[in-house]
Scaffold this active site. Structure first.
Site, PDB file in Angstrom:
ATOM      1  N   ASN A  64      19.159  22.353   1.029  1.00 24.32           N
ATOM      2  CA  ASN A  64      19.697  23.362   0.115  1.00 24.32           C
ATOM      3  C   ASN A  64      19.007  23.416  -1.234  1.00 24.32           C
ATOM      4  O   ASN A  64      18.941  24.480  -1.864  1.00 24.32           O
ATOM      5  CB  ASN A  64      21.191  23.117  -0.117  1.00 24.32           C
ATOM      6  CG  ASN A  64      22.025  23.287   1.131  1.00 24.32           C
ATOM      7  OD1 ASN A  64      21.668  24.061   2.021  1.00 24.32           O
ATOM      8  ND2 ASN A  64      23.125  22.564   1.220  1.00 24.32           N
ATOM      9  N   HIS A  79      24.996  27.760   6.001  1.00 28.27           N
ATOM     10  CA  HIS A  79      24.901  26.406   5.464  1.00 28.27           C
ATOM     11  C   HIS A  79      26.269  25.870   5.040  1.00 28.27           C
ATOM     12  O   HIS A  79      26.450  24.648   4.966  1.00 28.27           O
ATOM     13  CB  HIS A  79      23.919  26.371   4.298  1.00 28.27           C
ATOM     14  CG  HIS A  79      22.488  26.319   4.732  1.00 28.27           C
ATOM     15  ND1 HIS A  79      21.558  25.470   4.179  1.00 28.27           N
ATOM     16  CD2 HIS A  79      21.825  26.996   5.706  1.00 28.27           C
ATOM     17  CE1 HIS A  79      20.384  25.626   4.780  1.00 28.27           C
ATOM     18  NE2 HIS A  79      20.529  26.563   5.707  1.00 28.27           N
ATOM     19  N   ARG A  97      22.544  33.240   4.981  1.00 25.56           N
ATOM     20  CA  ARG A  97      22.142  31.833   5.060  1.00 25.56           C
ATOM     21  C   ARG A  97      23.137  30.937   4.324  1.00 25.56           C
ATOM     22  O   ARG A  97      23.450  29.822   4.780  1.00 25.56           O
ATOM     23  CB  ARG A  97      20.744  31.668   4.470  1.00 25.56           C
ATOM     24  CG  ARG A  97      20.183  30.251   4.570  1.00 25.56           C
ATOM     25  CD  ARG A  97      18.700  30.244   4.242  1.00 25.56           C
ATOM     26  NE  ARG A  97      18.123  28.914   4.404  1.00 25.56           N
ATOM     27  CZ  ARG A  97      17.749  28.134   3.384  1.00 25.56           C
ATOM     28  NH1 ARG A  97      17.888  28.563   2.138  1.00 25.56           N
ATOM     29  NH2 ARG A  97      17.241  26.941   3.610  1.00 25.56           N
ATOM     30  N   HIS A 128      16.600  35.717  10.779  1.00 23.01           N
ATOM     31  CA  HIS A 128      15.292  35.597  10.141  1.00 23.01           C
ATOM     32  C   HIS A 128      14.487  36.889  10.234  1.00 23.01           C
ATOM     33  O   HIS A 128      13.337  36.919   9.796  1.00 23.01           O
ATOM     34  CB  HIS A 128      14.504  34.443  10.770  1.00 23.01           C
ATOM     35  CG  HIS A 128      14.975  33.096  10.320  1.00 23.01           C
ATOM     36  ND1 HIS A 128      14.351  31.922  10.692  1.00 23.01           N
ATOM     37  CD2 HIS A 128      16.030  32.730   9.539  1.00 23.01           C
ATOM     38  CE1 HIS A 128      14.995  30.894  10.144  1.00 23.01           C
ATOM     39  NE2 HIS A 128      16.023  31.359   9.451  1.00 23.01           N
TER      40      HIS A 128
END
Length: 320
Positions: free
Chosen positions: A96, A68, A64, A195
């Site tokens: 975040n 990001h 992740r 996920h």
């Protein structure tokens, strides 16, 4: 005179062929560090394996973190920068803050690499390799990482707030957000498959489990309410995949077919134009693994900083 012209033409042609065939330093390559820091990838892999062994959830966090980073001004390690003069850290952006983690693992890998190869390996490349190694550490696919990224000297909190898709995104919003980065709907669905590991905070799925909607299995919603009350407990965690939350597999997509996606942005994938792809991934783990690896490569090469642009940071959280 004709001989001179002939010699000049030959030299000019030779120089042209030389300069157009030599490798360019402004290109990504899987062998980029081979001659300058041959042990870089193995050092990074060891640090990542150690971190994931200590905490399996860290694999999801590192993947992740890479995602990001790449969605904000390209894969340049801008997300790793702390607040400083002229820098508004992306760590404090809405998507975040108190959520993205794993920074200390990247810093640990950087320290280990710096011991033998000071100012050679970028934090951006370390983060990219860490995502791949994290996937492998929990049974996920591997892929070839092309290297040579350099680190940014800026962060972009405003872009982090606008460009990163959120847990309440609609399918159209997700397709648009990924499309703006050059990623297809197939890439988007495959990347969402990360996920299959990791956890989410109660505040990101409370609305869904108390909605009594037709797109959520009532027993699943009831189970999730046990640790996510209607008020309070915003930071309480729940696994994104109830079945195998720390193993990389295709159960995430099986959950969606059963209306057991934890986030709204998960469950919307099992609708409209992406519904069949979710079904295919739920039935074919090999296809999912292959598409995920390909999508991770494409994501990792979003607007990389190359050549003489950017810097190689001494530490990942600050400009030299």
């Amino acid at each position: 005179m004709d001989n001179i012209r002939s010699i000049t033409l030959t030299i000019t042609l030779s120089l042209f062929l030389f300069f157009t065939t030599i490798p360019s330093e402004a290109q990504l390559s899987p062998t980029f560090y081979d001659s300058r820091c041959a042990n870089a990838t193995s050092i990074i892999r060891t640090v990542i394996r150690r971190a994931v062994s200590a905490e399996r959830r860290m694999a999801a966090s590192l993947i992740r973190l890479h995602f990001h980073d790449c969605f904000v001004q390209g894969c340049d390690a801008s997300i790793l920068l702390d607040n400083a003069d002229g820098i508004q850290s992306e760590k404090d952006a809405g998507p975040n803050a108190n959520s993205v983690r794993g920074f200390e693992v990247i810093e640990a890998a950087k320290r280990e690499v710096e011991r033998g190869c000071p100012r050679i390996v970028s934090c951006a490349d370390i983060l990219t390799l860490a995502a791949r190694d994290a996937s492998v550490a929990v049974g996920g696919p591997t892929w070839t990482v092309r290297l040579g990224r350099r680190d940014s000297t800026t962060a972009n909190r405003a872009q982090a707030n606008t460009d990163l898709p959120g847990p309440f995104s609609t399918l159209a919003q997700l397709i648009s957000a990924f499309g703006n980065k050059g990623l297809s709907p197939t890439d988007m669905v495959a990347l969402s498959g990360s996920h299959t590991i990791g956890q989410a905070q109660c505040v990101t799925f409370r609305t869904r489990i108390y909605s009594n909607g037709t797109d959520i299995d009532p027993n699943f919603a009831s189970t999730r309410r046990r640790t996510c009350p209607q008020t309070g407990g915003n930071s309480n965690l729940a696994p994104l995949d109830l079945v195998t939350p720390v193993s990389f597999d295709n159960n995430y997509f099986r959950n969606l077919v059963q209306l057991r996606g934890l986030l709204q942005s998960d469950q919307v994938l099992f609708t409209d134009s992406t519904r069949q792809l979710v079904t295919d991934y739920s039935n074919n783990p090999q296809r999912f693994a292959s598409d995920f690896a390909s999508a991770m490569v494409r994501m990792s090469e979003i607007q990389p900083t190359l050549g003489q642009n950017g810097i190689i940071r001494r530490v990942c959280n600050a400009i030299n």
